[in-house]
Design an enzyme around this catalytic site. Structure first.
Site, PDB file in Angstrom:
ATOM      1  CG  ASP A  63      -2.204  -0.807   0.958  1.00  0.00           C
ATOM      2  OD1 ASP A  63      -2.213  -1.593  -0.007  1.00  0.00           O
ATOM      3  OD2 ASP A  63      -3.173  -0.672   1.730  1.00  0.00           O
ATOM      4  CG  ASN A 106      -7.481  -3.858  -2.964  1.00  0.00           C
ATOM      5  OD1 ASN A 106      -8.300  -2.952  -3.117  1.00  0.00           O
ATOM      6  ND2 ASN A 106      -7.835  -5.037  -2.464  1.00  0.00           N
ATOM      7  CG  ASP A 337      -9.136  -1.847   9.073  1.00  0.00           C
ATOM      8  OD1 ASP A 337     -10.215  -1.977   8.469  1.00  0.00           O
ATOM      9  OD2 ASP A 337      -8.228  -1.098   8.680  1.00  0.00           O
ATOM     10  CD  GLU A 365      -8.345  -4.580   2.247  1.00  0.00           C
ATOM     11  OE1 GLU A 365      -9.522  -4.297   2.543  1.00  0.00           O
ATOM     12  OE2 GLU A 365      -7.381  -3.983   2.762  1.00  0.00           O
ATOM     13  CG  HIS A 409      -4.189  -7.008   4.413  1.00  0.00           C
ATOM     14  ND1 HIS A 409      -3.775  -5.956   5.168  1.00  0.00           N
ATOM     15  CD2 HIS A 409      -5.418  -6.622   3.939  1.00  0.00           C
ATOM     16  CE1 HIS A 409      -4.677  -4.996   5.150  1.00  0.00           C
ATOM     17  NE2 HIS A 409      -5.674  -5.380   4.395  1.00  0.00           N
ATOM     18  NE  ARG A 410      -6.975  -4.583   8.084  1.00  0.00           N
ATOM     19  CZ  ARG A 410      -5.792  -4.116   8.498  1.00  0.00           C
ATOM     20  NH1 ARG A 410      -5.072  -4.802   9.359  1.00  0.00           N
ATOM     21  NH2 ARG A 410      -5.342  -2.962   8.050  1.00  0.00           N
ATOM     22  CE  LYS A 435      -5.146  -3.360   0.608  1.00  0.00           C
ATOM     23  NZ  LYS A 435      -5.390  -2.278   1.542  1.00  0.00           N
TER      24      LYS A 435
HETATM   25  O1  LIG Z   1      -8.714   6.187   6.361  1.00  0.00           O
HETATM   26  C1  LIG Z   1      -8.100   5.145   6.561  1.00  0.00           C
HETATM   27  O2  LIG Z   1      -6.856   5.118   6.690  1.00  0.00           O
HETATM   28  C2  LIG Z   1      -8.849   3.887   6.654  1.00  0.00           C
HETATM   29  C3  LIG Z   1     -10.205   3.902   6.909  1.00  0.00           C
HETATM   30  C4  LIG Z   1     -11.008   2.669   7.076  1.00  0.00           C
HETATM   31  O3  LIG Z   1     -11.787   2.506   5.915  1.00  0.00           O
HETATM   32  P1  LIG Z   1     -13.363   2.933   5.819  1.00  0.00           P
HETATM   33  O4  LIG Z   1     -13.493   4.347   6.145  1.00  0.00           O
HETATM   34  O5  LIG Z   1     -13.655   2.611   4.383  1.00  0.00           O
HETATM   35  O6  LIG Z   1     -14.092   2.039   6.790  1.00  0.00           O
HETATM   36  C5  LIG Z   1     -10.140   1.443   7.286  1.00  0.00           C
HETATM   37  O7  LIG Z   1     -10.904   0.270   7.133  1.00  0.00           O
HETATM   38  C6  LIG Z   1      -8.980   1.421   6.320  1.00  0.00           C
HETATM   39  O8  LIG Z   1      -8.176   0.266   6.519  1.00  0.00           O
HETATM   40  C7  LIG Z   1      -8.095   2.618   6.511  1.00  0.00           C
HETATM   41  C1  LIG Z   2      -9.752  -1.753   4.455  1.00  0.00           C
HETATM   42  C2  LIG Z   2      -8.436  -1.783   4.383  1.00  0.00           C
HETATM   43  O1  LIG Z   2      -7.666  -1.163   3.451  1.00  0.00           O
HETATM   44  P1  LIG Z   2      -7.887   0.116   2.503  1.00  0.00           P
HETATM   45  O2  LIG Z   2      -6.983   1.148   3.059  1.00  0.00           O
HETATM   46  O3  LIG Z   2      -7.449  -0.364   1.158  1.00  0.00           O
HETATM   47  O4  LIG Z   2      -9.327   0.508   2.552  1.00  0.00           O
HETATM   48  C3  LIG Z   2      -7.656  -2.568   5.385  1.00  0.00           C
HETATM   49  O5  LIG Z   2      -6.411  -2.421   5.419  1.00  0.00           O
HETATM   50  O6  LIG Z   2      -8.237  -3.346   6.142  1.00  0.00           O
END
Ligand SMILES: O=C(O)C1=C[C@@H](OP(=O)(O)O)[C@@H](O)[C@H](O)C1
Ligand SMILES: C=C(OP(=O)(O)O)C(=O)O
Length: 450
Positions: A63, A106, A337, A365, A409-410, A435
């Site tokens: 990422d 992703n 998460d 994901e 990944h999770r 990831k």
């Molecule tokens: O802003 C961020 O860094 C994130 C927000 C969350 O997503 P959502 O807002 O889509 O739930 C989380 O699940 C993602 O891993 C990271």
């Molecule tokens: C939802 C996730 O990732 P993203 O930042 O791609 O949304 C995650 O890392 O669980």
């Protein structure tokens, strides 16, 4: 609506599976990798700020690599430091390159904020990702940016990447409205890019949140980091956010990225079910990451938790010797998460556990509600799912299983916690942890004893 991603072939260069033997105890200490959410935010902020910023503790994973590659392709000067996790990013308030084709894997934390920044800057850009990224919605963000006057076209299915971004005519007007019920990253994207909007229109940039907002702690993290780069956002609760005309990011000089609190959840969980203590360092009491609240969830399940300014420690019953966690019925909207870690811990509870308000799992994901239900059932649990919840009833008799990870990944990381039920667990496509945590299984192996 998006479809669940099917189990994919193993990542090239990675083993097709890893066999994790049944485990009895866990103890030790882990220096966490950098936070994905903070890393990608500060990389973008540093790229948009005037001056050089020294970043330390950055995550090195898929990422962050796509974010770094995109910034370099946009002409931002990035010099990797001598030590792991160090980089110097020199920004100028705008991206020097005005035409680029960016592949963002992703990574929601790269795709959504870069969409907003590039749409506000104007140019000729194409943004794409892996097939699953093209099933993850982005329509609410595109609608908001179009309201501002940005030019964005869908290359395929309306509402989803890939996107083509052109040069629009940004105009000051009514507040931009954005929906926050599918992902908080749309609001985060507008906020991070807000100084570009004020520069284009000469007016305040006001964002109204339309309806419910999920994953709120991630928005607090965004505001906190914007403030460190010199931009204060005025807010009316969770309804309205305003960035004043003339706002511009300034380098704070140096930023230290905290350890990843979502990654911490797996190790704290190990301490909670494997006796412990397990200590994570790099994140602690004063973290700006919402997922540190997972430690409280563990406490409610019966674990003992200790905190320092930059460490957290967990210990608890040895479930392999018959100890049990307390069953829970909880709303996980604030920590979507780390909630996946709780879903697997439900296997060791003294009764059925309910995870509520996790509808966003369906567009991450993979469709995580479907994937979690499918894989927990393989181990012998009874699992009921609704559109936005799961009820997990622990197995009466555990079954050894080959766990599909759905290119998530999770899924791979949290199912490594399913080894304390007396049976071994095979994790398919373990390489998908790249990831956010490429070395996850090595760290796991260093903590767990058979
Ligand atoms: O802003 C961020 O860094 C994130 C927000 C969350 O997503 P959502 O807002 O889509 O739930 C989380 O699940 C993602 O891993 C990271
Ligand atoms: C939802 C996730 O990732 P993203 O930042 O791609 O949304 C995650 O890392 O669980």
């Amino acid at each position: 609506m998006t479809r669940p991603t099917m189990q994919t072939a193993a990542k090239p260069g990675h083993p097709p599976h890893i066999d994790l033997p049944a485990a009895r105890s866990a103890r030790g200490s882990v220096a966490l990798p950098g936070s994905k959410s903070i890393s990608n935010r500060v990389l973008l902020l540093a790229a948009l700020a005037g001056g050089a910023t020294q970043l330390e503790g950055l995550l090195d994973s898929d990422d962050t690599r796509v974010m770094l590659a995109a910034l370099r392709a946009l002409g931002v000067q990035v010099v990797d430091g001598a030590d792991d996790g160090q980089a110097e990013v020199t920004g100028s308030g705008r991206f020097p390159v005005r035409r680029a084709d960016l592949f963002l894997g992703n990574a929601g934390t790269a795709f959504r904020p870069l969409t907003a920044a590039l749409a506000m800057m104007g140019g000729d850009y194409r943004l794409s990702g892996v097939p699953r990224m093209h099933e993850r919605p982005i329509g609410d963000l595109v609608d908001a940016l179009r309201m501002l006057g940005a030019r964005i076209d869908y290359e395929g299915q309306p509402g989803y990447p890939p996107l083509r971004i052109g040069t629009g005519r940004l105009a000051a007007g009514a507040p931009v409205r954005v929906k926050g019920s599918v992902s908080s990253q749309f609001l985060t994207a507008l906020l991070l890019a807000a100084p570009l909007a004020t520069a284009a229109t000469g007016a305040d940039f006001v964002i109204d949140v339309d309806g419910d907002l999920i994953s709120k702690p991630y928005v607090d993290m965004t505001l906190n980091l914007m403030a460190r780069f010199g931009v204060a956002v005025a807010r009316e609760g969770w309804r309205r956010f305003a960035v004043p005309a003339g706002a511009a990011y300034r380098s704070p000089g140096r930023i230290l990225v905290e350890g990843d609190a979502s990654s911490a959840s797996y190790f704290l969980a190990l301490g909670a079910i494997g006796g412990g203590p397990v200590r994570v360092t790099g994140v602690g009491r004063d973290s700006i990451q919402g997922d540190v609240a997972f430690a409280q969830t563990l406490q409610e399940m019966g674990a003992r938790i200790g905190y320092g300014p930059d460490w957290i420690e967990a210990s608890g019953p040895r479930v392999a010797d018959g100890g049990r966690l307390r069953a829970f019925d909880a709303d996980f909207n604030l920590i979507p998460d780390a909630a996946m870690t709780a879903a697997v811990l439900a296997l060791y509870a003294d009764g059925p556990c309910r995870l509520r308000n996790i509808g966003s799992w369906r567009v991450k994901e993979t469709d995580r509600i479907h994937a979690m239900q499918t894989e927990l059932q393989k181990l012998g649990a009874d699992v009921a799912a609704t559109a936005d919840s799961l009820v997990v009833t622990p197995p009466v008799r555990w079954r050894p299983a080959a766990i599909g990870t759905w290119d998530d990944h999770r899924m791979a990381m949290c199912f490594s916690l399913a080894t304390f039920g007396g049976v071994g667990v095979r994790i398919l496509d373990p390489g998908c942890v790249s990831k956010t945590f490429p070395s996850y299984f090595d760290v796991y192996a260093g903590l767990v004893q058979a």
